[in-house]
Design an enzyme around this catalytic site. Structure first.
Site, PDB file in Angstrom:
ATOM      1  N   ARG A 196       1.306  -1.327   0.022  1.00 17.80           N
ATOM      2  CA  ARG A 196      -0.305  -0.512  -0.274  1.00 17.80           C
ATOM      3  C   ARG A 196       1.138   1.433  -0.332  1.00 17.80           C
ATOM      4  O   ARG A 196       0.414   2.451  -0.456  1.00 17.80           O
ATOM      5  CB  ARG A 196      -0.655   0.163   1.561  1.00 17.80           C
ATOM      6  CG  ARG A 196      -1.895   0.635   1.194  1.00 17.80           C
ATOM      7  CD  ARG A 196      -3.072   0.798   3.082  1.00 17.80           C
ATOM      8  NE  ARG A 196      -2.604   0.760   3.924  1.00 17.80           N
ATOM      9  CZ  ARG A 196      -2.662   0.534   5.050  1.00 17.80           C
ATOM     10  NH1 ARG A 196      -3.892   0.431   4.938  1.00 17.80           N
ATOM     11  NH2 ARG A 196      -2.475   0.888   5.931  1.00 17.80           N
ATOM     12  N   LYS A 255      -2.644   6.904   0.769  1.00 20.89           N
ATOM     13  CA  LYS A 255      -2.430   7.331   2.656  1.00 20.89           C
ATOM     14  C   LYS A 255      -1.254   8.546   2.609  1.00 20.89           C
ATOM     15  O   LYS A 255      -0.285   7.970   2.859  1.00 20.89           O
ATOM     16  CB  LYS A 255      -1.934   5.953   3.033  1.00 20.89           C
ATOM     17  CG  LYS A 255      -1.820   5.927   4.506  1.00 20.89           C
ATOM     18  CD  LYS A 255      -2.275   4.689   5.732  1.00 20.89           C
ATOM     19  CE  LYS A 255      -2.163   4.961   6.596  1.00 20.89           C
ATOM     20  NZ  LYS A 255      -3.119   5.247   7.429  1.00 20.89           N
TER      21      LYS A 255
HETATM   22  C1  LIG Z   1      -8.405   6.676   6.453  1.00 18.21           C
HETATM   23  C2  LIG Z   1      -8.347   5.205   6.765  1.00 18.21           C
HETATM   24  N1  LIG Z   1      -9.101   4.173   6.755  1.00 18.21           N
HETATM   25  C3  LIG Z   1      -9.030   2.728   7.068  1.00 18.21           C
HETATM   26  C4  LIG Z   1      -7.761   2.403   7.799  1.00 18.21           C
HETATM   27  C5  LIG Z   1      -7.324   1.268   8.299  1.00 18.21           C
HETATM   28  O1  LIG Z   1      -6.318   0.491   7.736  1.00 18.21           O
HETATM   29  P1  LIG Z   1      -5.018  -0.423   8.788  1.00 18.21           P
HETATM   30  O2  LIG Z   1      -6.320  -1.539   8.446  1.00 18.21           O
HETATM   31  O3  LIG Z   1      -4.558  -1.174   7.100  1.00 18.21           O
HETATM   32  O4  LIG Z   1      -4.858  -0.284  10.169  1.00 18.21           O
HETATM   33  C6  LIG Z   1      -6.579   3.614   8.331  1.00 18.21           C
HETATM   34  C7  LIG Z   1      -5.587   3.178   8.889  1.00 18.21           C
HETATM   35  O5  LIG Z   1      -4.289   3.090   7.730  1.00 18.21           O
HETATM   36  C8  LIG Z   1      -6.971   4.866   7.725  1.00 18.21           C
HETATM   37  O6  LIG Z   1      -6.263   5.730   7.522  1.00 18.21           O
END
Ligand SMILES: Cc1ncc(COP(=O)(O)O)c(C=O)c1O
Length: 333
Positions: free
Chosen positions: A89, A186
């Site tokens: 990612r 991200k």
């Molecule tokens: C906006 C957002 N959505 C969802 C997630 C959940 O992602 P993860 O399961 O990789 O932590 C995150 C965290 O990284 C986030 O910042």
């Protein structure tokens, strides 16, 4: 009379030398309850463990333009959980942001593992960033700017125990969801996420939920959202307008083991808000929160208003996977 006219004259501005700056940064970090165990900076060329030295140039493009990407992987009992998914990612976000990746993927992995080892931390989080680097205040990166790669190891984010025992309450945020390109990337542009969490707290809720312009459920501030329908289907929003959470993606695989017991199926599809409010269970999912049951959404009570069995079962599956699954990288402390 305006207050500034009655105030005593301000002391002359001091000129600081390197020793003054270091002493001030140290004092600042002592006043703050930070526990950052180790920090790698490609700009410094190594790892520091003194939080006062964990700094970036103020003209780094990531600081003044938000031109950077980041990701966070968990450290569980001295092993890094699901790092490859987080790196996928990270690299995809970097490409979408036109950021040059600093070195090879193997180099990124080695630095992350090496910083974790230097930190001595066995349970916590590793957060890392890629920036286009310092050198100007232009919009485009400065000519000849070197991409920066930074890694910090810390205790991780934590949430109140009552979120798991009693469940949490969320509100639909009044802030617009990010357009899909930015939601799936991200990047260090988290203003909508910050504002929605602050708004929820100001209104006495634990967190917020973004809704997309078509009236479908989006995601939480730094977590995904999922539901269990009245007929027992685990339903998750599609990943084209929200971040592809590594935890959600993994849980959607693991949840298949629950079909036949607490679930009747697993689906990834658009979820209209009106339909979502009828859910038997709702939860927030993410690397830091794991799986936390939601018992109220705005004025709607979810299910019977208590944490449900699927939230518990999913959390157990995830915790098992984090401790003894096949996605763990040992840290050579
Ligand atoms: C906006 C957002 N959505 C969802 C997630 C959940 O992602 P993860 O399961 O990789 O932590 C995150 C965290 O990284 C986030 O910042």
């Amino acid at each position: 009379m305006p207050p500034h006219e009655t105030s005593p004259p301000a002391p002359p501005l001091r000129r600081l030398d390197a020793a003054d700056v270091l002493a001030t940064l140290r004092a600042l970090r002592q006043r703050q309850p930070v526990a950052y165990a180790a920090f790698y900076s490609s700009q410094l060329g190594g790892i520091v463990t003194d939080p006062a030295l964990m700094v970036l140039p103020f003209d780094d493009h990531m600081v003044h333009r938000g031109h950077g990407v980041f990701d966070t992987a968990g450290l569980v009992d001295g092993r890094i959980y699901d790092l490859e998914a987080h790196l996928d990612r990270f690299v995809a976000s970097a490409e979408r942001s036109k950021l040059r990746v600093h070195g090879t993927r193997q180099h990124l992995r080695d630095v992350i593992v090496g910083t974790a080892a230097a930190s001595g931390v066995h349970n916590g989080a590793i957060r890392y960033w890629l920036s286009s680097g310092p050198g100007s205040f232009e919009l485009s990166p400065a000519a000849g700017a070197e991409p920066g790669f930074f890694v910090v190891v810390f205790g991780g984010l934590s949430y109140p125990e009552r979120w798991y025992t009693d469940g949490l309450r969320v509100m639909t945020t009044s802030y617009p969801i990010k357009p899909p390109l930015y939601a799936i990337t991200k990047a260090t542009n988290y203003l909508p996420n910050v504002l929605m969490q602050m708004e929820a707290r100001e209104h006495g809720f634990d967190n917020g939920v973004f809704v997309d312009p078509d009236g479908n459920v989006g995601e939480g501030s730094n977590m995904n959202v999922a539901f269990v329908t009245d007929d027992g289907v685990l339903r998750h929003p599609t990943f084209d307008h929200v971040l592809a959470g590594c935890t959600s993606l993994r849980l959607l695989e693991l949840a298949r083991a629950l079909v036949g017991t607490v679930l009747t199926g697993v689906e990834v599809c658009p979820i209209p808000v009106a339909q979502a409010r009828q859910a038997r269970e709702m939860f927030l999912i993410g690397s830091s929160v794991k799986v936390a049951p939601v018992v109220a959404w705005d004025a709607t009570t979810i299910g019977d208003g208590h944490p449900g069995p699927v939230a518990r079962a999913l959390r157990e599956l995830l915790e098992d996977d984090m401790r003894q699954g096949d996605r763990l990288i040992p840290v050579p402390y």
